[in-house]
Motif scaffolding. Structure first.
Motif, PDB file in Angstrom:
ATOM      1  N   ILE A  70       0.839  -1.206   0.000  1.00  9.49           N
ATOM      2  CA  ILE A  70       0.000   0.000   0.000  1.00  9.49           C
ATOM      3  C   ILE A  70       0.870   1.251   0.000  1.00  9.49           C
ATOM      4  N   LEU A  71       1.926   1.258   0.792  1.00  5.63           N
ATOM      5  CA  LEU A  71       2.821   2.420   0.817  1.00  5.63           C
ATOM      6  C   LEU A  71       3.498   2.635  -0.532  1.00  5.63           C
ATOM      7  N   ARG A  72       3.841   1.551  -1.251  1.00  9.49           N
ATOM      8  CA  ARG A  72       4.431   1.691  -2.598  1.00  9.49           C
ATOM      9  C   ARG A  72       3.433   2.351  -3.548  1.00  9.49           C
ATOM     10  N   GLN A  73       2.164   1.962  -3.466  1.00 11.97           N
ATOM     11  CA  GLN A  73       1.146   2.588  -4.312  1.00 11.97           C
ATOM     12  C   GLN A  73       1.024   4.075  -4.006  1.00 11.97           C
ATOM     13  N   LEU A  74       1.075   4.425  -2.737  1.00 12.57           N
ATOM     14  CA  LEU A  74       1.013   5.838  -2.356  1.00 12.57           C
ATOM     15  C   LEU A  74       2.226   6.600  -2.873  1.00 12.57           C
ATOM     16  N   TYR A  75       3.393   5.967  -2.804  1.00 12.13           N
ATOM     17  CA  TYR A  75       4.630   6.615  -3.255  1.00 12.13           C
ATOM     18  C   TYR A  75       4.590   6.889  -4.756  1.00 12.13           C
ATOM     19  N   LYS A  76       4.004   5.974  -5.540  1.00 14.51           N
ATOM     20  CA  LYS A  76       3.944   6.116  -7.001  1.00 14.51           C
ATOM     21  C   LYS A  76       2.805   7.031  -7.458  1.00 14.51           C
ATOM     22  N   ALA A  77       1.907   7.370  -6.561  1.00 19.95           N
ATOM     23  CA  ALA A  77       0.727   8.172  -6.929  1.00 19.95           C
ATOM     24  C   ALA A  77       1.121   9.591  -7.313  1.00 19.95           C
ATOM     25  N   PRO A  78       0.315  10.230  -8.159  1.00 19.30           N
ATOM     26  CA  PRO A  78       0.574  11.638  -8.501  1.00 19.30           C
ATOM     27  C   PRO A  78       0.164  12.536  -7.321  1.00 19.30           C
ATOM     28  N   TRP A  79       1.071  13.417  -6.922  1.00 20.39           N
ATOM     29  CA  TRP A  79       0.819  14.330  -5.810  1.00 20.39           C
ATOM     30  C   TRP A  79       0.877  15.763  -6.306  1.00 20.39           C
ATOM     31  N   LYS A  80      -0.001  16.595  -5.773  1.00 18.72           N
ATOM     32  CA  LYS A  80      -0.061  18.001  -6.184  1.00 18.72           C
ATOM     33  C   LYS A  80      -0.067  18.865  -4.918  1.00 18.72           C
ATOM     34  N   LEU A  81       0.808  19.869  -4.900  1.00 22.81           N
ATOM     35  CA  LEU A  81       0.870  20.790  -3.764  1.00 22.81           C
ATOM     36  C   LEU A  81      -0.088  21.954  -4.011  1.00 22.81           C
ATOM     37  N   SER A  82      -0.910  22.251  -3.005  1.00 23.15           N
ATOM     38  CA  SER A  82      -1.819  23.396  -3.115  1.00 23.15           C
ATOM     39  C   SER A  82      -1.964  24.024  -1.735  1.00 23.15           C
ATOM     40  N   MET A  83      -2.524  25.214  -1.701  1.00 27.82           N
ATOM     41  CA  MET A  83      -2.799  25.904  -0.443  1.00 27.82           C
ATOM     42  C   MET A  83      -4.282  25.707  -0.124  1.00 27.82           C
ATOM     43  N   LYS A  84      -4.556  25.296   1.105  1.00 22.74           N
ATOM     44  CA  LYS A  84      -5.936  25.067   1.538  1.00 22.74           C
ATOM     45  C   LYS A  84      -6.168  25.773   2.861  1.00 22.74           C
ATOM     46  N   TYR A  85      -7.379  26.282   3.025  1.00 22.38           N
ATOM     47  CA  TYR A  85      -7.778  26.842   4.311  1.00 22.38           C
ATOM     48  C   TYR A  85      -8.214  25.677   5.189  1.00 22.38           C
ATOM     49  N   LEU A  86      -7.572  25.511   6.331  1.00 19.40           N
ATOM     50  CA  LEU A  86      -7.898  24.435   7.250  1.00 19.40           C
ATOM     51  C   LEU A  86      -8.422  25.012   8.568  1.00 19.40           C
ATOM     52  N   SER A  87      -9.538  24.495   9.010  1.00 22.45           N
ATOM     53  CA  SER A  87     -10.140  24.926  10.269  1.00 22.45           C
ATOM     54  C   SER A  87      -9.636  24.026  11.392  1.00 22.45           C
ATOM     55  N   SER A  88      -9.333  24.603  12.519  1.00 22.05           N
ATOM     56  CA  SER A  88      -8.862  23.803  13.654  1.00 22.05           C
ATOM     57  C   SER A  88      -9.997  22.974  14.263  1.00 22.05           C
ATOM     58  N   ASP A  89     -11.247  23.270  13.889  1.00 22.45           N
ATOM     59  CA  ASP A  89     -12.375  22.463  14.355  1.00 22.45           C
ATOM     60  C   ASP A  89     -12.392  21.092  13.679  1.00 22.45           C
ATOM     61  N   ILE A  90     -11.879  21.032  12.456  1.00 22.67           N
ATOM     62  CA  ILE A  90     -11.941  19.803  11.674  1.00 22.67           C
ATOM     63  C   ILE A  90     -10.576  19.135  11.553  1.00 22.67           C
ATOM     64  N   TYR A  91      -9.518  19.932  11.364  1.00 24.12           N
ATOM     65  CA  TYR A  91      -8.181  19.386  11.126  1.00 24.12           C
ATOM     66  C   TYR A  91      -7.269  19.602  12.336  1.00 24.12           C
ATOM     67  N   SER A  92      -6.229  18.812  12.416  1.00 22.65           N
ATOM     68  CA  SER A  92      -5.269  18.918  13.519  1.00 22.65           C
ATOM     69  C   SER A  92      -4.237  19.988  13.206  1.00 22.65           C
ATOM     70  N   VAL A  93      -4.675  21.226  13.234  1.00 23.46           N
ATOM     71  CA  VAL A  93      -3.782  22.369  13.010  1.00 23.46           C
ATOM     72  C   VAL A  93      -3.876  23.276  14.233  1.00 23.46           C
ATOM     73  N   PRO A  94      -2.767  23.962  14.571  1.00 19.93           N
ATOM     74  CA  PRO A  94      -2.786  24.791  15.784  1.00 19.93           C
ATOM     75  C   PRO A  94      -3.792  25.931  15.728  1.00 19.93           C
ATOM     76  N   LYS A  95      -3.992  26.514  14.536  1.00 16.24           N
ATOM     77  CA  LYS A  95      -4.974  27.586  14.391  1.00 16.24           C
ATOM     78  C   LYS A  95      -5.485  27.589  12.955  1.00 16.24           C
ATOM     79  N   PRO A  96      -6.696  28.093  12.725  1.00 17.88           N
ATOM     80  CA  PRO A  96      -7.236  28.120  11.371  1.00 17.88           C
ATOM     81  C   PRO A  96      -6.393  29.023  10.470  1.00 17.88           C
ATOM     82  N   GLY A  97      -6.314  28.636   9.194  1.00 14.44           N
ATOM     83  CA  GLY A  97      -5.579  29.455   8.241  1.00 14.44           C
ATOM     84  C   GLY A  97      -5.192  28.667   7.010  1.00 14.44           C
ATOM     85  N   LEU A  98      -4.363  29.301   6.157  1.00  8.51           N
ATOM     86  CA  LEU A  98      -3.885  28.653   4.938  1.00  8.51           C
ATOM     87  C   LEU A  98      -2.676  27.779   5.257  1.00  8.51           C
ATOM     88  N   TYR A  99      -2.684  26.563   4.696  1.00 10.50           N
ATOM     89  CA  TYR A  99      -1.599  25.615   4.902  1.00 10.50           C
ATOM     90  C   TYR A  99      -1.272  24.943   3.572  1.00 10.50           C
TER      91      TYR A  99
END
Length: 195
Positions: A152-181
């Motif tokens: 499974i990890l090999r499949q993940l390693y070979k997968a296409p990955w794209k970097l983008s900026m997302k607004y993440l809320s600390s209510d939903i995601y494990s981020v110290p504070k809401p904002g762009l990440y």
């Protein structure tokens, strides 16, 4: 609304706020003017209970957890007679004034996704919450061999990955504070892996 009243008693100071017939379900919500302490009943197209939320009507004697569980199981089979042939108690969460029982369907020792029923019981044994998510009478066969972690990890390693900026809320995601990440995304992450 008459069928829904088989499951709840509506206090005189409550009024019907929602009466919705969509998605092959009927949903009813009663509340006071302040829309607090709602009473909710959702029925399927055959009038079977899918969801229930109500306040405890009594402050009766505290029951041991075994009796609370018995109340939950009795309520479940009163609604769906065969349910305990397919669902197994999987988790119990005790809170100050209620206990939540989760029943899952298992195949090969693993829970089937989306087949969880949640029943909330007051400390006096009254059913105050119910959320039914069905069970299947013909569960899928358990695979004879599971893919290893490395595959499974090999499949993940070979997968296409794209970097983008997302607004993440600390209510939903494990981020110290809401904002762009910066976030790496791949379409493979949203797919199941062939076991």
């Amino acid at each position: 609304a008459k069928s829904a009243l088989n499951f709840v008693s509506i206090p005189h100071d409550y009024q019907l706020f929602v009466e919705d017939y969509s998605n092959e379900q009927a949903k009813f919500i009663w509340a006071r003017d302040e829309l607090v302490d709602e009473i909710e009943v959702t029925l399927d197209r055959n009038g079977k209970l899918i969801e229930l939320t109500r306040l405890p009507s009594t402050n009766g004697t505290l029951l041991p957890i075994e009796q609370q569980q018995a109340s939950a199981e009795q309520f479940l089979i009163s609604q769906y007679a065969e349910a305990l042939n397919y669902l197994t108690l999987s988790n119990v969460i005790q809170k100050e004034d209620e206990t939540i029982f989760y029943f899952d369907q298992y195949v090969g020792g693993y829970p089937l996704a989306s087949y969880t029923t949640k029943i909330t019981v007051s400390k006096s044994g009254e059913i105050i919450g119910f959320k039914y998510n069905e069970y299947t009478k013909k569960p899928p066969a358990f695979p004879s061999q599971l893919a290893g972690e490395g595959a499974i990890l090999r499949q993940l390693y070979k997968a296409p990955w794209k970097l983008s900026m997302k607004y993440l809320s600390s209510d939903i995601y494990s981020v110290p504070k809401p904002g762009l990440y910066p976030v790496y995304e791949s379409p493979i992450v949203y797919h199941s892996f062939n076991a």
